[in-house]
Design an enzyme around this catalytic site. Structure first.
Site, PDB file in Angstrom:
ATOM      1  N   HIS A 175       2.736   0.552  -0.212  1.00  0.00           N
ATOM      2  CA  HIS A 175       2.641   1.882   0.384  1.00  0.00           C
ATOM      3  C   HIS A 175       1.175   2.229   0.651  1.00  0.00           C
ATOM      4  O   HIS A 175       0.268   1.648   0.053  1.00  0.00           O
ATOM      5  CB  HIS A 175       3.249   2.931  -0.554  1.00  0.00           C
ATOM      6  CG  HIS A 175       4.439   2.451  -1.310  1.00  0.00           C
ATOM      7  ND1 HIS A 175       5.563   1.960  -0.684  1.00  0.00           N
ATOM      8  CD2 HIS A 175       4.684   2.371  -2.656  1.00  0.00           C
ATOM      9  CE1 HIS A 175       6.455   1.606  -1.606  1.00  0.00           C
ATOM     10  NE2 HIS A 175       5.937   1.831  -2.807  1.00  0.00           N
ATOM     11  N   GLY A 235     -25.564  10.124  -8.961  1.00  0.00           N
ATOM     12  CA  GLY A 235     -24.311  10.675  -9.476  1.00  0.00           C
ATOM     13  C   GLY A 235     -24.452  11.535 -10.712  1.00  0.00           C
ATOM     14  O   GLY A 235     -23.450  11.881 -11.344  1.00  0.00           O
TER      15      GLY A 235
END
Length: 707
Positions: free
Chosen positions: A83, A507
């Site tokens: 998927h 980050g």
């Protein structure tokens, strides 16, 4: 793709889609409840799992050419288990943006590539509790529940409208009697009776018309207040990502579209609609007078509608262009005022003025095009009206001459026709307003249809202790943006002082935003005291986390109000104690009004260092168990920084403290220093331990600052 059956991508997709809709999900619990045979989530079990999370899901079959009409993101289901999530469709470029669950990265597919993967099965997802659900979507249907809520008032308006229409029907009949009876037979007594009766009708008509306007304005004002309150509450409940992805001017321009809706609700448009609804009564009387003249009026109505329909698409495009240019001007104006110090310092006022002049000229030109087209539309309506009047005059005169109609009946007919045509013309002439309102509703829908931070069903846990755990964290700000944090695993103990350093863009600040639950990671968990923040109430969390940023914003209030912002009823003693810890008490005491000094918009009446110290006091005053300093001391002078560092032991006592700093001297006394590079933790340890490794990044950065 052959390996898809080995990994449950359905579970991973459910986790991502649930997080997109701000719905908490525990993958292990979902797997335990719905993957009973250990083979992964099948279609039926996936749908049941999604519904258990209060997600609104629907499996549909769609051809590729219909995919640009569905709500995205959606899950493309494949029989082989491979998927993927469809996030965006560009029909113009024949490209599809998907999130590849196997690669865990966004991909852009060409038409042929997508056709090879797409099997026709797609699952639509929306949150039941958020405004992304269809039932809660903001469009014109939003006003239906509001009308039902105030139905009593609207019924009263309808009743008044019925009486107004009856009075409007009586007046032409009086004129007919005067023309055909009184003038012919010289009936002065009848004339006196009709005059008195007509005067009574006029008085009641004026009173009822004013009453209807008052009732209608009262009800629409209540709807306006309800919409305005809902808009502001929703705006403040939107996640940080909404504001970071849009210009301030765009958001302000969209909120200001409420004025257009307000003007439409309180204007003549809706009363004209009510008048038009009762036109069938007039048609019946007019048909009795003359079917031929009535048919002329009837045939003119489609002409009004056709002309308006012809003009409206062009008008809508021009209004859309006008709005876009206005939003650009709004954004540029906000940006210019905010950056006025930079503009003046660099002497770039002429450049900014030139840009403004060009943008303003574009906006004025767009507005002129709207005015020209609206004028053409109104003149077209006038042309139809005058043409119908000429035809009625010619045909009516023939009917009077031939004896089929009296002069009084012709006058009465024209008065009745005016009662029908007048609201039609008003509606046609305010069609521009309706188009503007349609655009306003769409623009406002961008705000009201954006999902808010989810508070429903979240856990309000007890007072936190301060243990923080990052477990397998992977995060990016958008599906098509680079990875910001990759495979972060970090444990911070209660009461520990942690320094986080690294190059810009590594980050560091993103890590602290996850602690505040501004974002939910793409993969992994952020835990406080063992509780997953994805399941926690954001307000509960943020009340117990103190944050000081590099650029803090103060509200246009007094100093004491700014410090006690989260708890206005706080005692003055607590405020002063926090100010002393932050090194702010001395300079506050020297101000003429002391703690009652108004700081100005965004703290403009104070220096940068003073604003920063008040922000630190604001973070400390609630005695948070977790304290985050994100470059908090970089804007301070050395004396102020010395006061903060001297009080750091008191500040850190009983708290978990995270200090993000480029100035490494700020964190050298931390219990542990975390070094980040390109979204990963590359080193950690105490100051001396890290310096003992000459090849370490920390040593390199420390050497640069020493030089």
């Amino acid at each position: 793709m052959d390996s898809c059956h080995k990994i449950d991508y359905g579970l991973y997709a459910l986790e991502i889609l649930a997080q997109y809709h701000n719905v908490s999900v525990n993958p292990e619990e979902i797997k335990h409840r719905f993957d009973t045979d250990g083979t992964g989530l099948g279609l039926t079990s996936w749908l049941l799992a999604a519904k258990s999370l209060e997600l609104k899901v629907k499996q549909v079959k769609k051809t590729i050419d219909r995919l640009n009409f569905i709500s995205l993101p959606a899950l493309v289901w494949r029989e082989d288990g491979c998927h993927f999530i469809l996030t965006k469709v560009s029909k113009e470029a024949n490209r599809y943006l998907i999130f590849d669950l196997e690669q865990r990265n966004p991909r852009v597919l060409e038409q042929s590539e997508f056709e090879a993967l797409y099997q026709g099965h797609i699952i639509l997802i929306a949150s039941r509790s958020s405004v992304t659900g269809k039932l809660a979507k903001f469009d014109f249907t939003w006003f239906i529940p509001a009308i039902i809520k105030y139905r009593k008032i609207f019924i009263e308006t309808l009743v008044v409208s019925v009486f107004l229409q009856l009075f409007a029907l009586i007046t032409p009949l009086f004129f007919q009697v005067v023309m055909d009876k009184v003038l012919v037979h010289r009936g002065f007594s009848t004339l006196n009776v009709i005059t008195v009766a007509l005067s009574v009708v006029v008085v009641f008509e004026i009173i009822l018309s004013g009453l209807r306007t008052y009732i209608f304005a009262h009800s629409t004002s209540r709807i306006d207040v309800e919409l305005g309150a809902k808009l502001f509450r929703h705006l403040l409940a939107l996640p940080i990502s909404y504001f970071e992805s849009r210009r301030v001017g765009d958001t302000v321009a969209r909120v200001r579209e409420l004025d257009q809706i307000r003007n439409f609700l309180t204007g003549q448009a809706l009363t004209s609609v009510l008048d038009l609804l009762f036109s069938f009564i007039f048609f019946a009387v007019m048909w009795y007078y003359s079917p031929k003249l009535t048919l002329v009026i009837l045939f003119s109505l489609p002409c009004y509608a056709a002309w308006s329909v012809f003009i409206s698409p062009i008008l809508r495009r021009r209004l859309d262009d006008k709005f876009s240019r206005n939003a650009d001007n709004q954004s540029f104006l906000v940006e210019s005022v905010t950056a006025i110090n930079t503009i003046k310092a660099m002497a770039v006022s002429p450049q900014m003025t030139n840009i403004w002049d060009k943008q303003l000229a574009g906006y004025v030109a767009a507005g002129f095009k709207v005015t020209v087209l609206a004028t053409i539309g109104q003149q077209g309506i006038q042309l139809i009206q005058k043409t119908v009047m000429i035809i009625n005059l010619w045909l009516g005169a023939h009917l009077v001459i031939s004896g089929d109609l009296s002069i009084g009946q012709l006058i009465a007919f024209n008065m009745l026709a005016g009662q029908i045509v007048a609201p039609v013309i008003r509606l046609a002439q305010i069609w521009q307003d309706f188009q503007q309102v349609g655009i306003s509703v769409t623009r406002l829908g961008d705000v009201l249809n954006s999902p808010t931070e989810s508070y429903h069903g979240k856990l309000a846990l007890p007072e936190i202790n301060g243990d923080i755990t990052f477990r397998n964290i992977r995060f990016r700000y958008k599906p098509d943006s680079p990875v910001i944090l990759d495979n972060i695993n970090l444990s911070i103990k209660q009461g520990e002082v942690i320094g986080i350093v690294g190059r810009s863009g590594s980050g560091k600040s993103t890590l602290t935003k996850l602690i505040q639950r501004f974002y939910i990671p793409e993969n992994g968990q952020v835990l406080i005291d063992g509780h997953d923040l994805a399941l926690a109430d954001p307000n509960w969390l943020r009340r117990q986390v103190g944050v000081v940023l590099q650029d803090n914003v103060l509200l246009n209030r007094s100093i004491i109000d700014n410090i006690s912002l989260a708890n206005p009823g706080m005692s003055v003693e607590k405020v002063i104690y926090a100010a002393k810890l932050a090194g702010a008490h001395d300079f506050i005491s020297e101000l003429r009004e002391g703690y009652n000094t108004i700081v100005g918009e965004q703290g403009a009446g104070l220096s940068g260092g003073q604003r920063q110290r008040i922000a630190i006091a604001r973070a400390l005053v609630n005695n948070p168990k977790i304290l985050i300093f994100d470059e908090a001391t970089s804007a301070l002078d050395y004396e102020s920084e010395h006061v903060i560092m001297r009080n750091m032991h008191k500040i850190c006592k009983g708290r978990t403290v995270i200090i993000i700093a480029h100035r490494l001297s700020t964190v050298k006394n931390a219990d542990r220093i975390i070094v980040m590079e390109k979204g990963k933790i590359v080193e950690q340890g105490k100051h001396k331990e890290l310096l003992s490794e000459p090849e370490s990044l920390y040593s390199y950065l420390y050497q640069l600052q020493s030089d």
